[in-house]
Write a protein that holds these residues in place. Structure first.
Motif, PDB file in Angstrom:
ATOM      1  N   TYR A   1      -3.755  -9.465  -6.968  1.00 22.63           N
ATOM      2  CA  TYR A   1      -3.177  -8.139  -7.271  1.00 22.63           C
ATOM      3  C   TYR A   1      -2.003  -8.410  -8.198  1.00 22.63           C
ATOM      4  O   TYR A   1      -0.832  -8.203  -7.885  1.00 22.63           O
ATOM      5  CB  TYR A   1      -2.734  -7.422  -5.991  1.00 22.63           C
TER       6      TYR A   1
ATOM      7  N   LEU B   1       2.629   8.518  -6.910  1.00 19.73           N
ATOM      8  CA  LEU B   1       2.048   8.516  -8.256  1.00 19.73           C
ATOM      9  C   LEU B   1       3.212   8.530  -9.239  1.00 19.73           C
ATOM     10  O   LEU B   1       3.779   9.582  -9.543  1.00 19.73           O
ATOM     11  CB  LEU B   1       1.182   9.773  -8.436  1.00 19.73           C
TER      12      LEU B   1
ATOM     13  N   GLU C   1      -7.142   2.455 -10.166  1.00 20.09           N
ATOM     14  CA  GLU C   1      -7.971   3.677 -10.119  1.00 20.09           C
ATOM     15  C   GLU C   1      -9.420   3.219 -10.005  1.00 20.09           C
ATOM     16  O   GLU C   1     -10.046   2.869 -10.997  1.00 20.09           O
ATOM     17  CB  GLU C   1      -7.743   4.525 -11.371  1.00 20.09           C
TER      18      GLU C   1
END
Ligand code: SAM
Ligand code: SF4
Ligand code: FES
Length: 346
Positions: A301, A156, A107
């Motif tokens: 990541y 999501l 985010e």
């Protein structure tokens, strides 16, 4: 009711789902897997959809206890890709004949509404591809703008349908809010994806049954059930990784319950055990997401330890996966792989 009758029922109750997830004998578990594969074939066919993923930023303002990208993790070198790097990576994905681009990040509000809008426009001007966004919880107005600009899908995960567990593992978010976002995304025409993490501390089989039922109630176009793998730099460093069989059973039951939803065989499953993604494809999955994040970045990541493909040439993954899919007697889909749900079917 016996196992076979349950496996062939049109709708399963929560108790029946718990029963299937609790199967223990090798023979019964195999029957479950075989039925899931049959349902996958009936509702989704033999095509496997490839989604090229670009993990364009590992900055995150959230603090999810299970994730290596959480804001409190000072040990992680952070990166953000530039617009040009993102667009160049899109070129590589399209050249590999993959027609879905997944833009994923922590985010990270450094990437403004306008930035993402501009990237969507630039991709859509150049290519006839589907765009999936996976940027975490963002504003409702941003969602609408991105949808109006042409983004097709939003991923999501609800992570867990147990409210108490959800609040215990997320310092800043709650389950009601997440569900509100998912419903809003669906209401404005996104194809939506949700799902859980299997093996969270304190999670029960009943919780996993609720995860599957929540995906059904939300009429998710996609649903991802991925195994928990610990990251050393999080409070969950000592939590054991998820059980392979429970992960596969969850995917199989999800296929039987969700029927035509797209279900990925996740990178996390491939990182949990060798050939994990092949196993996933055999128990109901019909999607694979090759990683196109460029090499200097992809090792950072680092959601969890031991993520596969972090040192491979990004361009090699798609070919490797095509071989794997064909080796299983399946076909790589040539199209965008839109939702199979009646309203959004292409
Ligand atoms: N920040 C966005 C979000 O949370 O939706 C997208 C990126 S986030 C890294 C993508 C997914 O990674 C999450 O939905 C979560 O399910 C998964 N994830 C995070 N930590 C994990 C872990 N330790 N094991 C397995 N999956 C994990
Ligand atoms: Fe951030 Fe997503 Fe990781 Fe949570 S799961 S810390 S929102 S990247
Ligand atoms: Fe990355 Fe096989 S999928 S090298």
């Amino acid at each position: 009711m016996n196992l076979v009758e349950i496996l062939y029922k049109e709708d399963l109750t929560r108790e029946e789902i718990v029963f299937l997830l609790s199967l223990n004998s090798k023979e019964e578990v195999l029957k479950l897997y075989r039925r899931a594969d049959e349902v996958r074939k009936e509702y989704c066919g033999d095509e496997v959809h490839l989604r090229g993923i670009i993990e364009f930023s590992n900055y995150c303002e959230q603090d999810c206890l299970y994730c290596g990208l959480r804001i409190s993790n000072d040990a992680l070198p952070r990166y953000r890709m530039t617009r040009e790097e993102i667009l160049r990576t899109v070129d590589y994905i399209v050249k590999a004949d993959i027609k879905t681009i997944v833009l994923q990040s922590g985010e990270d509000f450094f990437f403004t509404t306008e930035f993402i809008t501009n990237v969507i426009i630039r991709i859509k001007e150049k290519y006839d591809v589907a765009i999936t966004l996976s940027l975490g919880e963002r504003g409702f107005e941003e969602y609408s703008e991105w949808r109006n600009t042409g983004a097709d899908r939003y991923l999501l995960k609800h992570e867990t349908a147990n409210k108490r567990l959800y609040s215990a593992i997320h310092n800043r978010q709650n389950l009601n809010e997440r569900i509100k976002h998912l419903k809003f995304l669906k209401s404005i025409g996104f194809q939506t994806g949700s799902g859980d993490i299997i093996g969270l501390p304190g999670q029960t089989i009943e919780d996993i049954a609720d995860d599957i039922l929540l995906c059904k109630n939300l009429i998710n176009d996609m649903a991802s059930f991925s195994p928990f793998i610990p990251s050393y730099d999080t409070p969950f460093r000592k939590v054991s990784k998820a059980d392979l069989e429970l992960t596969l059973k969850t995917m199989a039951v999800a296929r039987i319950v969700l029927k035509d939803a797209h279900i990925p065989s996740t990178t996390a499953l491939g990182s949990l055990v060798e050939s994990g993604r092949e196993k996933g494809l055999e128990v109901g999955a019909n999607v694979i997401m090759p990683n196109y994040t460029p090499l200097p970045y992809r090792k950072d990541y680092k959601i969890y330890e031991g993520k596969i493909c972090v040192t491979d040439d990004p361009l090699a993954c798609a070919d490797c996966l095509r071989l794997m899919i064909e080796g299983l007697g399946r076909r790589v889909d040539e199209g965008k792989g839109n939702s199979l749900k009646p309203l959004t079917k292409n």
